[in-house]
Design a protein around this motif. Structure first.
Motif, PDB file in Angstrom:
ATOM      1  N   ASP A 175      39.824  49.033  38.959  1.00  0.00           N
ATOM      2  CA  ASP A 175      38.933  49.743  39.868  1.00  0.00           C
ATOM      3  C   ASP A 175      38.028  48.703  40.533  1.00  0.00           C
ATOM      4  N   ASN A 176      37.099  49.161  41.356  1.00  0.00           N
ATOM      5  CA  ASN A 176      36.239  48.221  42.086  1.00  0.00           C
ATOM      6  C   ASN A 176      35.448  47.333  41.139  1.00  0.00           C
ATOM      7  N   LEU A 182      36.487  40.515  37.600  1.00  0.00           N
ATOM      8  CA  LEU A 182      37.521  39.487  37.472  1.00  0.00           C
ATOM      9  C   LEU A 182      37.289  38.366  38.473  1.00  0.00           C
ATOM     10  N   MET A 183      36.916  38.720  39.681  1.00  0.00           N
ATOM     11  CA  MET A 183      36.643  37.707  40.705  1.00  0.00           C
ATOM     12  C   MET A 183      35.475  36.817  40.288  1.00  0.00           C
ATOM     13  N   ASP A 184      34.432  37.437  39.741  1.00  0.00           N
ATOM     14  CA  ASP A 184      33.271  36.660  39.284  1.00  0.00           C
ATOM     15  C   ASP A 184      33.676  35.676  38.187  1.00  0.00           C
ATOM     16  N   ILE A 185      34.473  36.158  37.232  1.00  0.00           N
ATOM     17  CA  ILE A 185      34.886  35.320  36.106  1.00  0.00           C
ATOM     18  C   ILE A 185      35.756  34.158  36.581  1.00  0.00           C
ATOM     19  N   ILE A 186      36.786  34.490  37.350  1.00  0.00           N
ATOM     20  CA  ILE A 186      37.741  33.470  37.790  1.00  0.00           C
ATOM     21  C   ILE A 186      37.086  32.470  38.735  1.00  0.00           C
ATOM     22  N   ASP A 187      36.246  32.965  39.637  1.00  0.00           N
ATOM     23  CA  ASP A 187      35.598  32.077  40.606  1.00  0.00           C
ATOM     24  C   ASP A 187      34.629  31.122  39.901  1.00  0.00           C
ATOM     25  N   ASP A 188      33.883  31.640  38.916  1.00  0.00           N
ATOM     26  CA  ASP A 188      32.932  30.791  38.188  1.00  0.00           C
ATOM     27  C   ASP A 188      33.648  29.695  37.389  1.00  0.00           C
ATOM     28  N   ARG A 189      34.828  30.027  36.864  1.00  0.00           N
ATOM     29  CA  ARG A 189      35.528  29.099  35.980  1.00  0.00           C
ATOM     30  C   ARG A 189      36.505  28.191  36.735  1.00  0.00           C
ATOM     31  N   TYR A 190      36.773  28.477  37.992  1.00  0.00           N
ATOM     32  CA  TYR A 190      37.771  27.744  38.764  1.00  0.00           C
ATOM     33  C   TYR A 190      37.418  26.259  38.859  1.00  0.00           C
ATOM     34  N   ASN A 191      38.372  25.419  38.435  1.00  0.00           N
ATOM     35  CA  ASN A 191      38.228  23.957  38.450  1.00  0.00           C
ATOM     36  C   ASN A 191      37.120  23.454  37.521  1.00  0.00           C
ATOM     37  N   SER A 204      54.525  38.859  39.377  1.00  0.00           N
ATOM     38  CA  SER A 204      54.879  39.396  40.694  1.00  0.00           C
ATOM     39  C   SER A 204      54.233  40.753  40.961  1.00  0.00           C
ATOM     40  N   ALA A 205      53.816  41.449  39.901  1.00  0.00           N
ATOM     41  CA  ALA A 205      53.211  42.778  40.068  1.00  0.00           C
ATOM     42  C   ALA A 205      51.686  42.739  40.013  1.00  0.00           C
ATOM     43  N   TRP A 206      51.116  41.583  39.767  1.00  0.00           N
ATOM     44  CA  TRP A 206      49.661  41.497  39.616  1.00  0.00           C
ATOM     45  C   TRP A 206      48.922  41.829  40.907  1.00  0.00           C
ATOM     46  N   TYR A 207      49.497  41.465  42.018  1.00  0.00           N
ATOM     47  CA  TYR A 207      48.843  41.718  43.312  1.00  0.00           C
ATOM     48  C   TYR A 207      48.558  43.207  43.473  1.00  0.00           C
ATOM     49  N   ASP A 208      49.568  44.032  43.198  1.00  0.00           N
ATOM     50  CA  ASP A 208      49.402  45.482  43.358  1.00  0.00           C
ATOM     51  C   ASP A 208      48.464  46.054  42.308  1.00  0.00           C
ATOM     52  N   ILE A 209      48.491  45.516  41.103  1.00  0.00           N
ATOM     53  CA  ILE A 209      47.632  46.031  40.039  1.00  0.00           C
ATOM     54  C   ILE A 209      46.158  45.736  40.328  1.00  0.00           C
ATOM     55  N   ILE A 210      45.896  44.521  40.817  1.00  0.00           N
ATOM     56  CA  ILE A 210      44.513  44.161  41.148  1.00  0.00           C
ATOM     57  C   ILE A 210      44.018  44.972  42.336  1.00  0.00           C
ATOM     58  N   GLY A 211      44.881  45.132  43.360  1.00  0.00           N
ATOM     59  CA  GLY A 211      44.514  45.913  44.530  1.00  0.00           C
ATOM     60  C   GLY A 211      43.564  45.162  45.447  1.00  0.00           C
ATOM     61  N   GLU A 212      43.214  45.804  46.586  1.00  0.00           N
ATOM     62  CA  GLU A 212      42.305  45.190  47.566  1.00  0.00           C
ATOM     63  C   GLU A 212      42.813  43.798  47.940  1.00  0.00           C
ATOM     64  N   GLY A 213      43.738  43.761  48.883  1.00  0.00           N
ATOM     65  CA  GLY A 213      44.474  42.549  49.226  1.00  0.00           C
ATOM     66  C   GLY A 213      43.675  41.260  49.283  1.00  0.00           C
TER      67      GLY A 213
END
Length: 245
Positions: A175-176, A182-191, A204-213
């Motif tokens: 959901d939103n 997830l974006m906050d977590i991944i962005d904070d930890r990236y690199n 291959s199915a993660w894009y649809d599961i996450i949603g919001e292109g």
């Protein structure tokens, strides 16, 4: 020299292991068998090892693993598409030095969680702060933290972890709140630090599961492009004697 005073001072300086060993040597009358340098090195090494073991125990406890998993117990005999040489290299934790991620996919019971936790266990042994969590459960916790105003504090804990393990990733549609979290977590930890994701859902199915292109693109770009991917095959190990998940 008053040995009792020396031992008490060592304890007050929080050198308890050194104090205990010193007391034992006094009782056993073994002080004369070593030179001053040898004895000092012996006490120092004993205190060092004690503190390292306490640190490892603390890291393992804080990681909150679901299983006692160890790299030495990984099952390579089953035909499940697990390359021993490749996984052994991952077990050196060089991927953490390079701030890379790992994605483990496969059906339920093939050993994804066990492998992730085995790597996490090794990370703790090597002194790395590690957090293991079921993904849905973590998102629920973070959703509640937004309500009580501790969200940023919880995110900071995740950022401080040298290794974050997200198990059962993608079992529920995002959901939103989950997408933003997830974006906050991944962005904070990236690199900056490494993340291991375990999922029954193929990448291959993660894009649809996450949603919001747009958000899905940003998240997957940060996760997938810097990841080692292991796609496990075969029957559930729970059916056999060796239960690796």
């Amino acid at each position: 020299m008053n040995n009792n005073q020396t031992i008490e001072k060592l304890k007050q300086m929080r050198l308890g292991a050194m104090a205990s060993l010193h007391l034992q040597h006094i009782k056993d009358n073994r002080l004369e068998s070593l030179t001053a340098d040898e004895y000092l090195a012996l006490l120092t090494d004993h205190e060092w090892d004690h503190r390292q073991n306490r640190k490892i125990d603390r890291l393992l406890s804080q990681a909150n693993f679901r299983q006692k998993a160890n790299l030495t117990d990984v099952n390579y005999t089953q035909n499940r598409n697990l390359d021993k040489n490749m996984f052994t290299r991952l077990g050196t934790l060089d991927f953490m030095n390079r701030k890379e991620n790992i994605i483990l996919t496969g059906a339920s019971g093939v050993g994804k969680s066990y492998l992730a936790q085995a790597l996490g266990h090794e990370a703790c042994i090597m002194g790395h702060r590690t957090i293991y969590s079921n993904t849905a459960r973590l998102f629920k916790k973070l959703k509640l933290s937004k309500m009580d105003g501790t969200y940023l504090k919880e995110l900071k804990k995740l950022l401080k972890a040298d290794l974050l393990i997200l198990d059962d990733f993608g079992l529920q549609a995002f959901d939103n709140h989950a997408r933003e979290t997830l974006m906050d977590i991944i962005d904070d930890r990236y690199n900056k630090s490494s993340t291991i994701l375990s999922s029954q859902i193929p990448v291959s199915a993660w894009y649809d599961i996450i949603g919001e292109g747009t958000i899905a693109d940003a998240i997957l770009d940060r996760i997938v492009n810097s990841s080692h991917r292991i796609d496990l095959k075969g029957e559930s190990l729970r059916k056999g004697v060796l239960k690796n998940e």
